[in-house]
Design a protein around this motif. Structure first.
Motif, short mmCIF file in Angstrom:
data_model
loop_
_atom_site.label_atom_id
_atom_site.label_comp_id
_atom_site.label_asym_id
_atom_site.label_seq_id
_atom_site.Cartn_x
_atom_site.Cartn_y
_atom_site.Cartn_z
N HIS A 60 0.70 -1.37 -0.24
CA HIS A 60 -0.04 0.02 -0.04
C HIS A 60 0.92 1.26 0.06
O HIS A 60 0.43 2.28 -0.39
CB HIS A 60 -0.70 -0.07 1.37
N MET A 61 2.08 0.93 0.21
CA MET A 61 3.15 2.37 0.50
C MET A 61 3.76 2.65 -0.90
O MET A 61 4.77 3.67 -0.63
CB MET A 61 4.06 1.95 1.56
N VAL A 62 3.59 1.82 -1.73
CA VAL A 62 4.78 2.05 -2.94
C VAL A 62 3.93 2.38 -4.12
O VAL A 62 2.67 2.26 -4.32
CB VAL A 62 5.37 0.71 -3.21
N GLY A 63 4.61 3.20 -5.09
CA GLY A 63 4.00 3.33 -6.33
C GLY A 63 3.33 4.59 -6.47
O GLY A 63 3.02 5.45 -5.51
N ASP A 64 2.78 5.08 -7.57
CA ASP A 64 2.01 6.18 -7.86
C ASP A 64 0.79 6.20 -7.32
O ASP A 64 0.16 7.41 -7.37
CB ASP A 64 2.11 6.58 -9.62
N THR A 65 0.20 5.26 -7.02
CA THR A 65 -0.99 5.16 -6.38
C THR A 65 -0.88 4.50 -4.99
O THR A 65 -2.00 4.34 -4.28
CB THR A 65 -2.16 4.49 -7.29
N GLY A 66 0.24 4.63 -4.53
CA GLY A 66 0.51 4.34 -3.05
C GLY A 66 -0.08 5.24 -1.98
O GLY A 66 -0.49 6.50 -2.27
N VAL A 67 -0.39 4.85 -0.82
CA VAL A 67 -1.06 5.97 -0.10
C VAL A 67 -0.21 7.30 0.50
O VAL A 67 -0.73 8.18 0.37
CB VAL A 67 -1.34 5.32 1.29
N PRO A 68 1.28 7.02 0.56
CA PRO A 68 1.89 8.30 0.73
C PRO A 68 1.81 9.21 -0.69
O PRO A 68 1.68 10.56 -0.43
CB PRO A 68 3.22 7.75 0.67
N THR A 69 1.87 8.57 -1.56
CA THR A 69 1.69 9.57 -2.83
C THR A 69 0.21 10.24 -3.15
O THR A 69 0.07 11.37 -3.35
CB THR A 69 2.03 8.68 -4.22
N LEU A 70 -0.70 9.42 -2.72
CA LEU A 70 -1.95 10.07 -2.65
C LEU A 70 -2.24 11.00 -1.62
O LEU A 70 -2.79 12.30 -2.02
CB LEU A 70 -3.28 8.96 -2.31
N LEU A 71 -1.69 10.99 -0.69
CA LEU A 71 -1.78 11.90 0.89
C LEU A 71 -0.89 13.20 0.07
O LEU A 71 -1.47 14.35 0.51
CB LEU A 71 -1.22 11.57 1.83
N ARG A 72 0.11 13.17 -0.52
CA ARG A 72 1.05 14.11 -1.07
C ARG A 72 0.24 15.01 -2.21
O ARG A 72 0.16 16.08 -2.21
CB ARG A 72 2.30 13.68 -1.53
N ARG A 73 -0.56 14.19 -2.96
CA ARG A 73 -1.38 14.87 -4.21
C ARG A 73 -2.43 15.65 -3.25
O ARG A 73 -3.15 16.46 -4.01
CB ARG A 73 -1.95 13.80 -5.06
N MET A 74 -3.02 15.26 -2.26
CA MET A 74 -4.05 15.84 -1.42
C MET A 74 -3.70 17.10 -0.92
O MET A 74 -4.62 17.85 -0.17
CB MET A 74 -4.79 14.69 -0.47
N GLY A 75 -2.18 17.28 -0.92
CA GLY A 75 -2.06 18.60 -0.25
C GLY A 75 -1.21 18.51 1.13
O GLY A 75 -0.85 19.44 1.58
#
Length: 312
Positions: free
Chosen positions: A290-305
């Motif tokens: 869940h923590m890796v890749g372009d759709t991983g949770v950290p990346t999604l949170l970064r995109r959310m600002g």
């Protein structure tokens, strides 16, 4: 071909499945008291900030070995500073698992798996069960996805990767000692229902893929590759693993993409966002994939600002 063992390692609840026909009592978590050299980094650790609130995100695996513990100091210190521990599910509770198992993994009375499988698949299943010393009559009421995950889980156990040494058990043991609240991101009902979304044809293919890779040893090799990436905190290896998995045209790969990436990751990110708005400091442990890749949770949170920092 990627077997169901990798799907198994991405869904916390599924690690109960090796015990679905036997014992559901969790073994004690590994001790944190043993003297040992400085622990190496394992998994991956992120810090997410929002207006003075912090969420630590730690990538876990759901099976393990005693040698994995204790975890390194940065992880244990982050948990000590957190007000609560948040996991996919609280794996200490057998009752929700049993209810979800019977709802989503067991056929109604009078219906059995041999009515849902082709003759060739049924032969392969019976051979695998015989090798695992499991009588077919004891499990014929189980759906194909459940049988696949059960056999994959038992294979991991036989090779020394135990549920009782999964990272969640270790984190829960620390939380208990620190009298910390434990919160679930998901539920037993939810995780089990995801597998039950597969059609009969998809379940049969999922079972056949799993049986093939259990038979030739590739399931264990691939599970070990993911576990080794976690044990070395090798983010590049975990990213490569995920890309390779999603590049396959198999039932388990499609299931991983549809459920792990398209559905669960955004849901997890939204729930962590709520924690960031309402909790001063939380420690969140979810499966490494869940923590890796372009759709991983950290990346999604970064995109959310949100301010997302990878600590390692």
């Amino acid at each position: 071909m990627k077997s169901g063992v990798i799907v198994l390692l991405s869904v916390c609840l599924a690690l109960w499945l090796g015990f679905a026909h036997a014992d559901n009592d969790a073994a004690p978590a590994p001790s944190t008291q043993a003297k040992a050299p400085k622990a190496p980094n394992r998994g991956t650790l992120f810090r997410v900030r929002h207006r003075g609130n912090t969420a630590y995100l730690f990538g876990t695996i759901h099976v393990g070995q005693p040698a994995f513990f204790p975890l390194e100091e940065e992880v244990t210190r982050a948990l000590a500073h957190a007000g609560k521990l948040v996991l996919e599910i609280d794996i200490r509770k057998p009752e929700p698992f049993q209810l979800a198992l019977h709802k989503h993994g067991i056929y109604p009375v009078g219906e059995t798996v041999d009515r849902h499988l082709g003759p060739a698949t049924l032969v392969l299943l019976k051979q695998a069960l015989q090798e695992a010393a499991i009588p077919f009559d004891d499990v014929r009421h189980m759906k194909p996805w459940l049988l696949a995950n059960m056999l994959a889980s038992l294979d991991l156990e036989r090779h020394g990767y135990q549920r009782s040494h999964g990272i969640e058990m270790f984190l829960l043991s620390l939380a208990d000692k620190q009298a910390k609240e434990v919160q679930e991101l998901e539920s037993a009902e939810y995780q089990m229902s995801l597998f039950d979304t597969m059609s009969d044809a998809e379940q049969e293919q999922y079972l056949r893929e799993t049986l093939a890779e259990l038979g030739d040893g590739n399931a264990l090799k691939k599970a070990q590759a993911l576990i080794d990436a976690w044990a070395r905190a090798d983010g590049a290896a975990a990213e490569t693993f995920m890309r390779n998995l999603l590049g396959e045209t198999t039932a388990s790969s499609r299931f991983t993409h549809r459920v792990l990436l398209d559905k669960r990751n955004p849901e997890m990110a939204s729930k962590i966002e709520a924690l960031l708005h309402n909790e001063e400091t939380t420690f969140v442990g979810v499966g490494l994939l869940h923590m890796v890749g372009d759709t991983g949770v950290p990346t999604l949170l970064r995109r959310m600002g949100y301010d997302v920092e990878k600590l390692y």
